[in-house]
Design a protein around this motif. Structure first.
Motif, PDB file in Angstrom:
ATOM      1  N   MET A   1       7.414   1.688  -6.283  1.00 12.61           N
ATOM      2  CA  MET A   1       8.782   2.100  -5.992  1.00 12.61           C
ATOM      3  C   MET A   1       8.717   3.450  -5.283  1.00 12.61           C
ATOM      4  SD  MET A   1      12.146   1.491  -6.488  1.00 12.61           S
ATOM      5  CE  MET A   1      12.058   0.209  -7.710  1.00 12.61           C
ATOM      6  N   LYS A   5      12.809   2.172  -1.242  1.00 12.12           N
ATOM      7  CA  LYS A   5      13.211   1.017  -2.041  1.00 12.12           C
ATOM      8  C   LYS A   5      14.367   1.397  -2.954  1.00 12.12           C
ATOM      9  CE  LYS A   5      10.757  -2.563  -3.253  1.00 12.12           C
ATOM     10  NZ  LYS A   5       9.755  -3.435  -3.891  1.00 12.12           N
ATOM     11  N   GLU A  53      15.598  -3.625 -10.004  1.00 10.44           N
ATOM     12  CA  GLU A  53      14.963  -4.457  -8.992  1.00 10.44           C
ATOM     13  C   GLU A  53      14.670  -5.852  -9.544  1.00 10.44           C
ATOM     14  OE1 GLU A  53      11.189  -4.525  -5.915  1.00 10.44           O
ATOM     15  OE2 GLU A  53      11.191  -3.060  -7.535  1.00 10.44           O
ATOM     16  N   TYR A  64      15.591  -6.131   1.896  1.00 12.82           N
ATOM     17  CA  TYR A  64      14.629  -5.033   1.879  1.00 12.82           C
ATOM     18  C   TYR A  64      13.678  -5.102   3.074  1.00 12.82           C
ATOM     19  CZ  TYR A  64      11.154  -1.684   0.314  1.00 12.82           C
ATOM     20  OH  TYR A  64      10.294  -0.617   0.244  1.00 12.82           O
ATOM     21  N   LYS A  68      13.388  -2.063   5.649  1.00 14.46           N
ATOM     22  CA  LYS A  68      12.130  -1.374   5.970  1.00 14.46           C
ATOM     23  C   LYS A  68      11.906  -1.328   7.464  1.00 14.46           C
ATOM     24  CE  LYS A  68       9.093  -3.666   3.663  1.00 14.46           C
ATOM     25  NZ  LYS A  68       7.879  -4.166   2.995  1.00 14.46           N
TER      26      LYS A  68
END
Length: 71
Positions: A1, A5, A53, A64, A68
């Motif tokens: 993490m 995130k 999560e 995600y 990213k």
């Protein structure tokens, strides 16, 4: 993490920093500092983020990956 995130989880949940801070039981400034890399995620907050999560629906993975690629 990591900070990215953590931010992705917050954005996926469509929560403001204040709302997310309330969910985690921390100050909004803590969320801001984490997301901007000015503060490390403590073990306690890391555990909370990991629990969140794990509760994310499968759509979070796609979100995600896109997140990213855009950061």
């Amino acid at each position: 993490m990591d900070k990215n995130k953590a931010r992705a989880i917050r954005l996926f949940m469509n929560e403001s920093m204040m709302e997310f801070a309330d969910r985690l039981g921390v100050a909004a400034s803590t969320i801001n500092d984490i997301e901007h890399g000015h503060r490390d995620i403590t073990d306690r907050n890391l555990a909370k983020l990991i629990r969140l999560e794990l509760q994310m629906p499968p759509a979070f993975s796609d979100f995600y990956e896109r997140f990213k690629n855009n950061t």
